[in-house]
Design an enzyme around this catalytic site. Structure first.
Site, PDB file in Angstrom:
ATOM      1  N   LYS A 171       2.470  46.093  43.971  1.00 12.21           N
ATOM      2  CA  LYS A 171       1.073  46.184  43.561  1.00 12.21           C
ATOM      3  C   LYS A 171       0.509  44.779  43.388  1.00 12.21           C
ATOM      4  CE  LYS A 171      -2.287  46.861  40.090  1.00 12.21           C
ATOM      5  NZ  LYS A 171      -3.059  45.844  40.833  1.00 12.21           N
TER       6      LYS A 171
ATOM      7  N   GLU B 122       7.041  36.744  34.031  1.00  6.58           N
ATOM      8  CA  GLU B 122       6.451  35.463  33.639  1.00  6.58           C
ATOM      9  C   GLU B 122       5.026  35.758  33.224  1.00  6.58           C
ATOM     10  OE1 GLU B 122       3.976  32.542  33.621  1.00  6.58           O
ATOM     11  OE2 GLU B 122       4.289  32.680  35.786  1.00  6.58           O
TER      12      GLU B 122
ATOM     13  N   CYS C 195      -0.790  29.259  35.465  1.00  3.47           N
ATOM     14  CA  CYS C 195      -0.120  29.522  34.199  1.00  3.47           C
ATOM     15  C   CYS C 195       0.503  28.254  33.645  1.00  3.47           C
ATOM     16  CB  CYS C 195       0.925  30.626  34.360  1.00  3.47           C
ATOM     17  SG  CYS C 195       1.906  30.499  35.843  1.00  3.47           S
TER      18      CYS C 195
END
Length: 543
Positions: A212, A293, A327
């Site tokens: 996905k 993560e 991130c």
């Protein structure tokens, strides 16, 4: 196939092209951008190797020109997710038993197809779909993705190579089996390389996958899927199911054949997945592997001995490349009061040279943030900074969503080191700075360590070796990727395995053998060449 003992070629990191004026790569990417911008494509689900169109559609648009539609994509519902799981289970029987070198060859070939034939096409997709500059697209969707597909087979070979010792008359072996069931891969918008790695790393180890992608990155995901199909990936090994998170995720996590989740995204979503798996643990056929993560509040910490020019460059690149939507992006900084005036002057002068706009204009350093939701979230933080008595916007702060989701690179000074702007992940081009007393270096290091729930990346700048040693010790658990005199972004496959702890995830280190091992289930095998023929032991004798 041959019965030879195969050796994966020793991988090298893919060279980063410069796209200088007049270069062949610049001409190629300009052509690819023009071609992709001139058409609208239809993106189906890909289930069992076949396109599936549901009629329930969404739009892929350019973030920097949100009126420009790149593609119409078809959303998967519960029925399509069930079909994808069924296709994955069907493909698992053959794929899980295929020789490892047969699986590895698919991804080694995909790396060469990507870098040799489809480089401009996939880079253009990332630029238009994700609003990446050509440099950010090149290091991500070409180089890092190819690195994953070349290094992971090499790591796979290293995992299988070690074998236990064997005494006389016995042979001990360990094999690496795939997990029983399917792996659910959930990928973020911000890195094409992560989107390509999360489904393929488990697949290399013999697993089959339901993938996905983020709804704001489906155009790029589909380009990656086409490369894999061209490389000969068998039908059903990876099944692409775009769609709404709760719909696709709810159906996948409820299936008793779930064997693992490979995730990158928000901490809230990872916690939600973990809770769902925990509540459903009695229904699964095995204990699912959870690898995630989940963001960061990454820091740059400067000592008074820092080299100012290097520090300023790291702040600008670390905080504002790709609009701060990494991130690992530098989101908070700690600078000593004695160094701040010089750093501030240089920082503001350099910031004034940064251009924001359409990524097809190569003079722009930044594009747009990904979508309306991100734009509104970041705008909210900027409004907070404008009204708080504890903060001062020293540069930037402007936003404009009339044609694209543009946020100016923003530097905020705070007098409260525990302000929300120093604690919470913003995921945008916003850098918050706390100026600390030079004499309070160690105390401020401890403050940095305890301020945020995250522990993904961070860096320290200093020329004083004692200061570096102190920072490395105090901040030992504050970052899974720690940098010295470098920005906290830009981990390279095979060089800096990536991942963090605390609220940043499970720290299973993408880009290393540590991550691949999570997708294997070892089996110990012992063959006894001379088995005993009498149950009696010597101690049982009377005399």
């Amino acid at each position: 196939m041959s019965n030879a003992i195969f050796q994966v070629p020793c991988p090298n990191n893919e060279p980063v092209l410069a796209y200088e004026p007049g270069s062949q790569e610049r001409k190629a990417i300009k052509k690819a951008l023009a071609e992709a911008s001139s058409r609208r494509i239809d993106i189906p689900c890909v289930i069992g190797g076949r396109p599936v169109r549901t009629g329930d559609t969404g739009l892929s648009v350019m973030p920097h020109d949100h009126g420009h539609v790149l593609a119409v994509y078809h959303k998967a519902g519960p029925a399509e997710v069930a079909a994808a799981i069924s296709a994955a289970r069907e493909a698992w029987s053959e794929w899980s038993r295929a020789p490892w070198e047969v699986r590895a060859a698919v991804f080694l070939k995909a790396a060469d197809i990507l870098t040799c034939r489809r480089r401009a096409e996939v880079n253009a997709a990332a630029m238009l779909d994700l609003s990446k500059t050509v440099h950010q697209a090149e290091i991500d969707s070409a180089c890092e993705l190819a690195d994953y597909w070349r290094f992971n087979p090499y790591f796979q070979m290293q995992i299988m190579r070690p074998q236990p010792g064997s005494p006389a008359s016995a042979w001990n072996m360990v094999e690496q089996r795939p997990l029983e069931g399917f792996v659910f891969a959930v990928t973020p918008f911000n890195f094409a390389s992560i989107a390509g790695n999360l489904p393929t790393a488990p697949a290399m180890m013999g697993n089959t996958v339901v993938w996905k992608p983020a709804s704001s990155a489906i155009y790029t995901a589909y380009a990656i899927m086409q490369v894999l199909e061209e490389a000969g990936l068998p039908a059903g090994v990876i099944n692409l199911v775009p769609g709404d998170g709760p719909v696709v995720g709810g159906a996948a996590l409820a299936d008793p054949n779930l064997a693992g989740v490979h995730f990158t995204g928000s901490s809230a979503t990872l916690r939600g997945i973990w809770k769902t798996v925990g509540k459903s643990i009695d229904t699964y056929k095995c204990y699912p592997r959870l690898v995630g993560e989940s963001g960061g509040k990454d820091f740059i910490f400067a000592h008074v001995s820092s080299e100012p020019a290097a520090l300023v460059t790291a702040l600008l690149r670390g905080a504002f490349e790709y609009q701060g939507q990494k991130c690992s992006a530098a989101s908070r900084a700690y600078i000593p009061d004695s160094l701040w005036p010089h750093v501030k002057e240089s920082l503001l002068a350099e910031l004034a040279a940064i251009k924001v706009g359409d990524v097809a204009d190569f003079s722009n350093f930044m594009g747009a943030v990904i979508d309306s939701s991100a734009f509104q979230k970041i705008s909210g933080y900027l409004e907070m900074a404008k009204t708080s008595a504890e903060t001062e916007i020293v540069a930037g702060g402007g936003v404009d969503n009339r044609s694209g989701y543009f946020v100016q690179p923003t530097i905020i000074l705070t007098h409260n080191p525990r302000h929300r702007l120093m604690e919470e992940e913003i995921f945008g081009p916003v850098l918050s700075i706390y100026v600390y007393p030079e004499s309070a270096y160690e105390d401020t290091l401890r403050l940095c360590d305890s301020t945020s729930a995250y522990a993904l990346t961070g860096s320290v700048f200093a020329q004083d070796r004692r200061a570096i040693h102190t920072a490395a010790n105090v901040l030992r658990h504050a970052a899974g990727n720690f940098y010295i005199n470098d920005k906290p972004t830009g981990a390279v496959v095979g060089q800096q395995p990536f991942g963090g702890g605390r609220a940043s995830g499970t720290n299973d280190k993408a880009g290393s053998a540590l991550n691949l091992q999570r997708w294997a289930s070892p089996r110990s095998i012992k063959e006894n060449f001379c088995p005993p023929t009498d149950f009696r032991y010597p101690f049982m004798k009377e005399s």
